[in-house]
Design a protein around this motif. Structure first.
Motif, PDB file in Angstrom:
ATOM      1  N   LEU A   1      -7.987   0.808  11.779  1.00 11.33           N
ATOM      2  CA  LEU A   1      -8.746   1.881  12.408  1.00 11.33           C
ATOM      3  C   LEU A   1      -8.522   3.147  11.605  1.00 11.33           C
ATOM      4  CD1 LEU A   1     -10.461   2.998  14.742  1.00 11.33           C
ATOM      5  CD2 LEU A   1      -8.318   3.435  15.974  1.00 11.33           C
ATOM      6  N   LEU A   2      -9.567   3.665  10.998  1.00 13.31           N
ATOM      7  CA  LEU A   2      -9.460   4.820  10.115  1.00 13.31           C
ATOM      8  C   LEU A   2      -9.751   6.130  10.840  1.00 13.31           C
ATOM      9  CD1 LEU A   2     -11.339   3.283   7.054  1.00 13.31           C
ATOM     10  CD2 LEU A   2      -8.867   3.423   7.395  1.00 13.31           C
ATOM     11  N   ASP A   3     -10.696   6.102  11.743  1.00 21.39           N
ATOM     12  CA  ASP A   3     -11.077   7.317  12.467  1.00 21.39           C
ATOM     13  C   ASP A   3     -12.089   6.928  13.530  1.00 21.39           C
ATOM     14  OD1 ASP A   3     -11.319  10.000  13.164  1.00 21.39           O
ATOM     15  OD2 ASP A   3     -11.283  10.667  11.075  1.00 21.39           O
ATOM     16  N   VAL A   4     -12.597   7.913  14.195  1.00 19.56           N
ATOM     17  CA  VAL A   4     -13.598   7.679  15.231  1.00 19.56           C
ATOM     18  C   VAL A   4     -14.705   8.719  15.068  1.00 19.56           C
ATOM     19  CG1 VAL A   4     -14.077   7.617  17.709  1.00 19.56           C
ATOM     20  CG2 VAL A   4     -11.891   6.752  16.839  1.00 19.56           C
ATOM     21  N   VAL A   5     -15.954   8.281  15.124  1.00 15.35           N
ATOM     22  CA  VAL A   5     -17.078   9.212  15.102  1.00 15.35           C
ATOM     23  C   VAL A   5     -17.698   9.202  16.514  1.00 15.35           C
ATOM     24  CG1 VAL A   5     -18.676   7.427  14.265  1.00 15.35           C
ATOM     25  CG2 VAL A   5     -19.249   9.858  13.984  1.00 15.35           C
ATOM     26  N   VAL A   6     -17.946  10.396  17.026  1.00 15.97           N
ATOM     27  CA  VAL A   6     -18.351  10.522  18.431  1.00 15.97           C
ATOM     28  C   VAL A   6     -19.685  11.266  18.528  1.00 15.97           C
ATOM     29  CG1 VAL A   6     -17.723  11.455  20.687  1.00 15.97           C
ATOM     30  CG2 VAL A   6     -15.940  10.549  19.174  1.00 15.97           C
ATOM     31  N   LEU A   7     -20.551  10.773  19.383  1.00 14.03           N
ATOM     32  CA  LEU A   7     -21.794  11.454  19.711  1.00 14.03           C
ATOM     33  C   LEU A   7     -21.638  12.073  21.095  1.00 14.03           C
ATOM     34  CD1 LEU A   7     -24.822  12.121  19.302  1.00 14.03           C
ATOM     35  CD2 LEU A   7     -25.342   9.900  20.335  1.00 14.03           C
ATOM     36  N   VAL A   8     -21.686  13.392  21.149  1.00 11.94           N
ATOM     37  CA  VAL A   8     -21.547  14.104  22.420  1.00 11.94           C
ATOM     38  C   VAL A   8     -22.935  14.233  23.047  1.00 11.94           C
ATOM     39  CG1 VAL A   8     -20.791  16.212  23.542  1.00 11.94           C
ATOM     40  CG2 VAL A   8     -19.548  15.352  21.542  1.00 11.94           C
ATOM     41  N   ASP A   9     -23.111  13.637  24.201  1.00 10.18           N
ATOM     42  CA  ASP A   9     -24.426  13.593  24.842  1.00 10.18           C
ATOM     43  C   ASP A   9     -24.272  13.819  26.347  1.00 10.18           C
ATOM     44  OD1 ASP A   9     -27.122  13.205  25.300  1.00 10.18           O
ATOM     45  OD2 ASP A   9     -26.919  11.010  25.405  1.00 10.18           O
ATOM     46  N   PRO A  10     -23.953  15.063  26.752  1.00 14.47           N
ATOM     47  CA  PRO A  10     -23.706  15.320  28.186  1.00 14.47           C
ATOM     48  C   PRO A  10     -24.946  15.109  29.055  1.00 14.47           C
ATOM     49  CG  PRO A  10     -23.834  17.381  26.974  1.00 14.47           C
ATOM     50  CD  PRO A  10     -23.832  16.288  25.954  1.00 14.47           C
ATOM     51  N   ASP A  11     -26.146  15.295  28.482  1.00 12.89           N
ATOM     52  CA  ASP A  11     -27.373  15.146  29.284  1.00 12.89           C
ATOM     53  C   ASP A  11     -27.978  13.758  29.143  1.00 12.89           C
ATOM     54  OD1 ASP A  11     -27.161  17.798  30.093  1.00 12.89           O
ATOM     55  OD2 ASP A  11     -28.235  18.515  28.299  1.00 12.89           O
ATOM     56  N   ARG A  12     -27.265  12.848  28.450  1.00 17.75           N
ATOM     57  CA  ARG A  12     -27.722  11.463  28.266  1.00 17.75           C
ATOM     58  C   ARG A  12     -29.128  11.405  27.668  1.00 17.75           C
ATOM     59  NH1 ARG A  12     -24.232   8.044  30.739  1.00 17.75           N
ATOM     60  NH2 ARG A  12     -22.806   8.946  32.276  1.00 17.75           N
ATOM     61  N   ARG A  13     -29.381  12.136  26.608  1.00 17.08           N
ATOM     62  CA  ARG A  13     -30.683  12.140  25.948  1.00 17.08           C
ATOM     63  C   ARG A  13     -30.707  11.238  24.716  1.00 17.08           C
ATOM     64  NH1 ARG A  13     -32.229  18.632  25.922  1.00 17.08           N
ATOM     65  NH2 ARG A  13     -32.300  18.905  28.217  1.00 17.08           N
ATOM     66  N   ALA A  14     -29.558  10.703  24.338  1.00 17.24           N
ATOM     67  CA  ALA A  14     -29.490   9.888  23.127  1.00 17.24           C
ATOM     68  C   ALA A  14     -30.327   8.632  23.275  1.00 17.24           C
ATOM     69  CB  ALA A  14     -28.054   9.519  22.827  1.00 17.24           C
ATOM     70  N   ALA A  15     -31.077   8.333  22.238  1.00 13.06           N
ATOM     71  CA  ALA A  15     -31.903   7.136  22.232  1.00 13.06           C
ATOM     72  C   ALA A  15     -31.250   6.073  21.357  1.00 13.06           C
ATOM     73  CB  ALA A  15     -33.293   7.478  21.702  1.00 13.06           C
TER      74      ALA A  15
END
Length: 301
Positions: A9-23
């Motif tokens: 495990l090298l790192d973590v990439v995170v998508l912050v989507d508080p309004d749940r708009r991610a498609a």
């Protein structure tokens, strides 16, 4: 999204989507980002793991005289410019963490001092190439800074002479090792000693030079030292103070807080015990050198 490669495990990439708009496209982009970053991060981690060993190998080659033209490029890749003037320092800190931990402490200390260094090791000894155009001995300030990092001053540093060119580094290293050996055998074994400070003790330090110095002391002072040890006297100390005073009875009596006639009597006994004639200039010179060496390497307790 974890960034992994070769099971690590090298790192973590995170998508912050508080309004749940991610498609789905956003999730796919996140996965692609993880795939692209994985080899880059893996490469950086491997470099970070290899860098200390690369530094140690490079320092070892430089101080052993095995450096070639490509060492300049290798040093540059490690962020160090070998075209400048250098001094070699060697450190020993018994009881402190050895190896990489001690090298790291020295590196942090040098950073605090704003000293540009290349740190390596040879056995239990840490070797530091200190860059700088000035002729200032970096030993004392480096000793204090490393002591602060390690939380103990129970260590010693030897500093070699100035190097204008790369080929002089092995000579500076040898001088640093000699200075360190003299410091470790001195009355105060903790601190820093520069080779330029050694004076007559330059012939000592390691190997045959140190053995020859010990033999010289035994030849000129052996009988006197044995007599002192057996009879609990201080005739060797009297001789040393007498020679250091320029062979003055008055000065010797003041230093030792004894009567002038006592000084005269002791010197007579010294001549009888050793068989040396203190009236001969060359004899006094050899005895002075012998007492000086003894006072540096094996001081009276």
């Amino acid at each position: 999204m974890p960034i992994e490669m070769a099971g690590d495990l090298l790192d973590v990439v995170v998508l912050v989507d508080p309004d749940r708009r991610a498609a789905e496209a956003d999730t796919s982009a996140l996965e692609q980002a993880a795939l692209v970053l994985a080899p880059l991060l893996f490469h950086e981690r491997r470099l970070a793991e290899l860098e200390p060993q690369l530094r140690r190998d490079l320092v070892d080659r430089l101080v052993s005289g095995e450096g070639t033209e490509n060492v300049f490029a290798q040093a540059a890749a490690l962020g160090h410019d070998l075209h400048r003037q250098h001094k070699v320092a060697v450190l020993e800190w018994p009881g402190a963490p050895e190896g990489a931990a001690l090298c790291d402490a020295v590196t942090r200390a040098a950073e605090r001092l704003r000293r540009d260094v290349l740190v390596g090791s040879r056995g239990a000894t840490t070797v530091v190439l200190v860059a700088g155009e000035d002729r200032h001995d970096p030993g004392d300030e480096l000793y204090r800074a490393v002591s602060d990092e390690l939380g103990t001053g129970a260590g010693a540093i030897g500093v070699g002479g100035h190097c204008d060119v790369l080929t002089e580094l092995p000579h500076s290293y040898d001088e640093a090792v000699r200075a360190l050996a003299v410091r470790r055998r001195s009355q105060d074994p903790y601190g820093s000693t520069g080779f330029d400070e050694l004076g007559l003790c330059r012939m000592m330090g390691t190997g045959e030079g140190e053995r020859e110095a010990d033999r010289f002391v035994r030849v000129w002072l052996g009988r006197l030292l044995d007599y002192d040890a057996h009879h609990h006297t201080e005739l060797a100390m009297t001789l040393s103070r007498y020679l250091e005073s320029g062979c003055s009875y008055d000065a010797t009596s003041e230093i030792l807080l004894i009567h002038r006639s006592t000084v005269r009597y002791r010197l007579q006994r010294i001549g009888e015990i050793t068989g040396h004639d203190l009236g001969v200039v060359e004899t006094r010179l050899n005895l002075h050198i012998a007492t000086h060496i003894r006072n540096v390497l094996d001081p009276p307790r």
